[in-house]
Motif scaffolding. Structure first.
Motif: not given
Length: 420
Positions: A217-218, A351-356
């Motif tokens: 997680e970033l 995918p876990s930080w793609r929106a950001r």
């Protein structure tokens, strides 16, 4: 009534994907209502003479849209995609009335602050939602369809607004288009659009299954730094997107003045202004899918270099025919770049930080509107309109060379990105 199981892919989610394409067309139409009309309104009704002051509406639009893009990505992860989309349309409600009733230029500037927020929330969210739905295999095609709809609507609405301005005057008729778009978009977004965060969660789970481990997680700061500076592909995409939209911001504010200054009537100015986003929009139907087959890097490089040539031709042109050829070429170069950059971001970002990451990329890309307004206004005031176009051509050339030297290929079936 039970919902069907979550499945990734364009065909599996065609109805919802098509609905989001339609919503994004309405997002683009909100910009199109202004493109032809506002520069002429500034000169003819508000008697503005300095290019830098005239372009304040593009500057504040770019700054507000860029900042909102960043928050749109974060809020989409935190609150969901659909609430952010609806909020963006609610913020747009006063815009047409402010443009119609504006007694002085300050109202136009304020309306464009709201329009920038609207664009940042709605366009970013529709991009994120489409990437959620389709998964990795057809990402370029999905972005091509999304951007084609948005910029096709910019072109169509620019032509309609120019026609209405020619027939009925600069106000209020052209801006009634925007009022109609807002009503329709709010109805579609509220009643028919569905939340898509669960699709991103499914892709993240499949990613972990395929590699044997989940990505760490970033933090928001780590995503910002990676997208802006440290990852060669993400940061190359960010700078290229900024220069691309610098060209669009400059064209929005100065092209109508350059063309009308050569004696072209309003309807022909509107046609020239519309050719650029029309070719840009339609071309993305081809280039987005091509990037899925050929890869991302070479299309982006070729697109930035093509834009440099097109801007040089606009700077030396003197009549409708020459400018028509050049604006078509400018649209073609932009079509090579626009969906491909978004697809590259989707390739690299987990995918876990793609929106950001999409939000950070769009922060830098849409800062180009403000940069184009400043560059165009200052250079046009100090030298002339054509010098401003030459400056944009030089920056486009430098951007293309940077991508060629620094960016790695991101398409998952073409090559493997380097380890961070």
């Amino acid at each position: 009534m039970s919902r069907s199981p979550v499945r990734l892919g364009l065909r599996a989610n065609l109805a919802q994907f098509s609905l989001l394409v339609a919503v994004n067309a309405l997002v683009g139409g909100m910009v199109g209502q202004e493109q032809t009309v506002l520069p002429l309104l500034a000169e003819q009704e508000f008697r503005l003479t300095g290019y830098t002051f005239l372009l304040t509406y593009v500057l504040v639009f770019g700054l507000s849209k860029a900042a909102t893009n960043y928050f749109a990505g974060t809020w989409s992860d935190r609150f969901g995609r659909k609430p952010v989309l609806i909020a963006g349309w609610l913020i747009a409600i006063p815009v047409p009335a402010m443009l119609i009733l504006a007694p002085h230029w300050g109202w136009i500037v304020a309306a464009n602050v709201l329009l920038g927020i609207n664009q940042g929330l709605t366009w970013s969210t529709t991009v994120i939602m489409k990437v959620d739905l389709v998964g990795p295999r057809q990402r370029g095609l999905a972005m091509g369809l999304n951007e084609a709809a948005g910029y096709g609507a910019v072109a169509i609405t620019s032509v309609l607004a120019g026609y209405l301005a020619e027939q009925y005057g600069l106000r209020p008729a052209p801006f009634l288009l925007g009022a109609a778009y807002i009503v329709l978009a709010l109805a579609l977004s509220t009643l028919l659009v569905r939340e898509t965060r669960e699709f991103a969660s499914l892709e993240a789970a499949q990613f972990a299954d395929g590699t044997g481990e989940a990505a760490p997680e970033l933090t928001d700061r780590q995503v910002f730094t990676r997208t802006t500076l440290t990852d060669p592909a993400l940061s190359s995409a960010s700078q290229s997107g900024l220069v691309n939209n610098l060209n669009f911001g400059l064209s929005w504010g100065l092209f109508p003045l350059l063309f009308s200054g050569a004696g072209l009537p309003v309807n022909r100015v509107g046609l020239l202004v519309a050719l650029y986003p029309a070719v840009w929009g339609a071309g993305q139907l081809v280039t987005g899918a091509l990037s899925d087959r050929w890869g991302r890097k070479h299309l982006i490089t070729a697109g930035m270099l093509t834009q440099a040539v097109a801007l040089a031709l606009i700077a030396v042109g003197n009549d409708f025919s020459a400018w028509a050829v050049a604006t078509v070429l400018l649209g073609a170069g932009t079509a090579m770049v626009y969906p491909t950059l978004l697809a590259a971001i989707g390739d690299v970002a987990h995918p876990s930080w793609r929106a950001r990451s999409v939000g950070v990329y769009r922060l830098w890309r849409d800062s180009g509107y403000a940069a184009g307004a400043l560059l165009g206004g200052v250079v046009a005031d100090l030298v002339d309109l054509r010098a401003a176009v030459w400056a944009a051509a030089a920056l486009s050339l430098a951007s293309g060379i940077t991508v060629a030297v620094r960016m790695y290929e991101t398409h998952p079936t073409r090559s493997t990105p380097p380890m961070p």
